[in-house]
Enzyme design. Structure first.
Site, short mmCIF file in Angstrom:
data_model
loop_
_atom_site.label_atom_id
_atom_site.label_comp_id
_atom_site.label_asym_id
_atom_site.label_seq_id
_atom_site.Cartn_x
_atom_site.Cartn_y
_atom_site.Cartn_z
N LYS A 1 0.84 -1.20 0.00
CA LYS A 1 0.00 0.00 0.00
C LYS A 1 0.88 1.26 0.00
CE LYS A 1 -3.32 2.46 2.78
NZ LYS A 1 -4.12 2.50 4.00
N GLU B 1 10.82 -4.70 3.95
CA GLU B 1 10.90 -6.10 3.51
C GLU B 1 10.54 -6.21 2.02
OE1 GLU B 1 9.37 -4.96 6.18
OE2 GLU B 1 9.52 -6.35 7.88
N GLY C 1 -4.50 -1.89 5.10
CA GLY C 1 -3.76 -3.01 4.52
C GLY C 1 -4.43 -4.35 4.79
N ARG C 2 -4.85 -4.56 6.04
CA ARG C 2 -5.42 -5.87 6.42
C ARG C 2 -6.86 -6.03 5.93
NH1 ARG C 2 -4.00 -2.65 10.49
NH2 ARG C 2 -5.58 -1.81 11.89
N GLU D 1 -3.89 -6.79 14.89
CA GLU D 1 -3.41 -5.47 14.47
C GLU D 1 -4.55 -4.45 14.59
OE1 GLU D 1 -1.79 -4.29 10.37
OE2 GLU D 1 0.06 -4.72 11.43
N HIS E 1 -3.58 -33.67 17.66
CA HIS E 1 -2.45 -34.46 18.14
C HIS E 1 -1.33 -33.54 18.61
CE1 HIS E 1 -4.39 -38.08 16.58
NE2 HIS E 1 -4.87 -37.22 15.68
N LYS F 1 9.96 -0.54 13.44
CA LYS F 1 10.53 -0.35 12.09
C LYS F 1 11.63 0.71 12.16
CE LYS F 1 6.15 -0.87 9.62
NZ LYS F 1 5.23 -0.20 8.73
O1 F6P Z 1 3.73 -3.01 9.65
C1 F6P Z 1 2.41 -3.25 9.59
C2 F6P Z 1 1.87 -2.90 8.26
O2 F6P Z 1 1.81 -1.54 8.19
C3 F6P Z 1 0.51 -3.54 8.01
O3 F6P Z 1 -0.53 -2.83 8.54
C4 F6P Z 1 0.50 -3.65 6.53
O4 F6P Z 1 -0.48 -4.55 6.08
C5 F6P Z 1 1.91 -4.10 6.26
O5 F6P Z 1 2.68 -3.38 7.19
C6 F6P Z 1 2.41 -3.87 4.86
O6 F6P Z 1 2.31 -2.54 4.48
P1 F6P Z 1 2.40 -2.13 2.97
O7 F6P Z 1 1.27 -2.75 2.25
O8 F6P Z 1 2.34 -0.64 2.97
O9 F6P Z 1 3.72 -2.62 2.44
#
Ligand code: F6P
Length: 524
Positions: free
Chosen positions: A204, A210, A265-266, A351, A382, A490
């Protein structure tokens, strides 16, 4: 004491919980022969049996009063009206628009023109993919699509792509990479060919470390395979609200599919973030997923609390968290294809509502989101069910069962196991023979029956959990749509990485981090 805890509805629930303490699920069933039927609700392809919860009619009436006191119906309307209910970021939470079929929505600040436009562009792209018309730099047809994203840009599409495995049309293979650990991408790319691989960079913000790191590695892998001078634009697409950020990475304009700041995002799997799902199952099936979610939106918006599945699930969770001290809830899908559901729900629920400052800026004096965890049954039986049956903690469970109209022997075995577990939790074993063999029972669970594991039903299921989280957030007086708790980590990681590499002043760090940093640097 907070206004919520002082409120009449809360106090009445606390008193009623004490009264109910003496009763058992077995007694509740014995006293009401219609209980199983009465505490079962159906909406579309979802059936919720909540009869094995530690509630009676009075508890449900008081929980509904709590929701009314929190003005849940008014907040639902505020969300659907596109009001800026995400207060800390002054934004609406309009994921419901992503599955709307209204010509304009919401009233006053229509977003549907953009939503429809993007859906049409996605359709064209997905159809190209399905026809084999997506080609890489060398002209060969794309066969593998790797989604690079994390959190909401990964968990939803990953979960649904797996859950809808039986609906995959042949042609494209989907893969998911999220971890900054290069092992994730490396393992995924083993066996893939640069010439026939497309990367979707889903972010987003397009600033997530990452994802950008993995996108860079993907580019290097393509360059190593196709040559530095190859035009790599045919190997990338992006889903983002930061179109300029995607362009800076070299994603061509036609391949950037937008989302908007009014989608969390979620909550974004219904947007261009769902592209991997659409590529796997086709756009028509993806629209069925949206249709299912929309049907759940209608159910949520129009059903009274006592027939409203998301509201019931939310109120039951509040009951256990705030009046029984439950710290966790287990989600156990009796379906290997739903194996990623617990991980998806962890982000959605924790979250959203893993917060201790309320919407007015005060610290809560009541618990909020429980720890959500789980794994597919039957392997879970199990592993951790021992604790569920005989441990010292109260762990409410969601049993999710997908039962097709013509079930196979395997599905029958799955459903039989799920029902057996729910019954054993609720009623224990009446004649155990010895104390260590005794299952005390009285352990609550919901049974969620899905008519089929198909796009529409999954749309309903996921929207159901979204709205459950919403109702909880309203009652707990939280903003469910921000996530400030993840930001600080972060920032810290960004300051530590160069110091791990190059050393440098660590005086600002705490003693533990400083000493670990020194220890790690000794490996050099
Ligand atoms: O670090 C949490 C977060 O901000 C989530 O809310 C989000 O879904 C994820 O990182 C990834 O964010 P983006 O889609 O901006 O890379």
């Amino acid at each position: 004491m907070s206004k919520l805890v002082r409120s009449p509805a809360w106090q009445a629930l606390a008193a009623h919980r004490k009264k109910l303490g003496a009763t058992s699920l077995a007694a509740l069933f014995a006293s009401d022969p219609s209980r199983a039927r009465a505490l079962t609700v159906e909406a579309g392809g979802i059936l919720l049996d909540y009869s094995k919860h530690l509630v009676d009619a009075e508890a449900m009436r008081l929980l509904a009063a709590l929701a009314a006191q929190a003005q849940v119906p008014q907040w639902i309307e505020r969300m659907f009206a596109g009001e800026p209910i995400n207060g800390s970021e002054a934004r609406p939470a309009l994921h419901v628009a992503l599955r709307s079929r209204d010509a304009t929505f919401p009233a006053g600040h229509d977003v549907m023109t953009e939503v429809r436009g993007t859906r049409e562009r996605l359709r064209t792209f997905v159809e190209e993919g399905r026809r084999g018309a997506l080609r890489g730099a060398s002209g060969r047809t794309i066969t593998d699509v790797v989604n690079i994203g994390i959190g909401g840009s990964d968990l939803g599409p990953r979960m649904l792509t797996r859950a809808l495995r039986r609906f995959h049309k042949t042609g494209l293979r989907l893969h998911f990479v999220s971890n900054i650990d290069p092992a994730d991408l490396e393992a995924t790319l083993t066996g893939l060919a640069p010439e026939t691989t497309l990367f979707i960079v889903a972010s987003k913000t397009f600033t997530t470390a990452e994802t950008l790191e993995n996108a860079g590695r993907a580019r290097a892998w393509l360059e190593a395979g196709l040559g530095k001078s190859a035009d790599l634009s045919s190997h990338f697409a992006a889903a983002t609200a930061n179109v300029a950020g995607a362009a800076a990475l070299g994603v061509s304009k036609e391949r950037v599919f937008p989302l908007w700041d009014w989608v969390g995002g979620r909550y974004s799997v219904w947007s261009a973030v769902g592209l991997p799902v659409a590529l796997a199952i086709g756009m028509d099936a993806f629209e069925q997923l949206l249709d299912g979610a929309r049907a759940m939106d209608v159910h949520f918006r129009t059903s009274p609390f006592e027939r409203n599945i998301p509201a019931l699930l939310a109120l039951l969770e509040i009951w256990y968290v705030n009046f029984f001290g439950a710290q966790t809830r287990a989600v156990i899908p009796y379906s290997e294809d739903l194996r990623e559901l617990p991980a998806y729900l962890q982000q959605l629920e924790m979250e959203s509502n893993g917060k201790r400052i309320d919407r007015d800026g005060n610290e809560t004096d009541y618990d909020t989101a429980p720890v959500v965890w789980g794994a597919p049954g039957t392997p879970s039986q199990h592993s951790f069910h021992q604790l569920l049956h005989q441990g010292t903690r109260l762990v409410p469970v969601d049993f999710v069962i997908a039962y097709e109209p013509a079930p196979s022997a395997a599905q029958t075995a799955l459903a039989a196991n799920a029902l057996a577990q729910a019954a054993a939790l609720a009623f224990g074993n009446p004649t155990p023979g010895a104390p260590h063999k005794a299952l005390p029972g009285n352990r609550p669970s919901s049974v969620l029956l899905l008519a089929r594991l198909a796009p529409r039903e999954l749309g309903e299921l996921i929207a159901m959990y979204e709205h459950k989280v919403f109702v909880e957030g309203i009652v707990w007086n939280l903003n469910s749509f921000d996530q400030w708790g993840v930001e600080h980590g972060k920032v810290l990681a960004r300051t530590l990485a160069p110091r791990l590499l190059e050393g440098g002043d660590a005086a600002d760090l705490d003693a533990s981090t400083r000493s670990l940093l020194a220890r790690l640097r000794k490996h050099d």
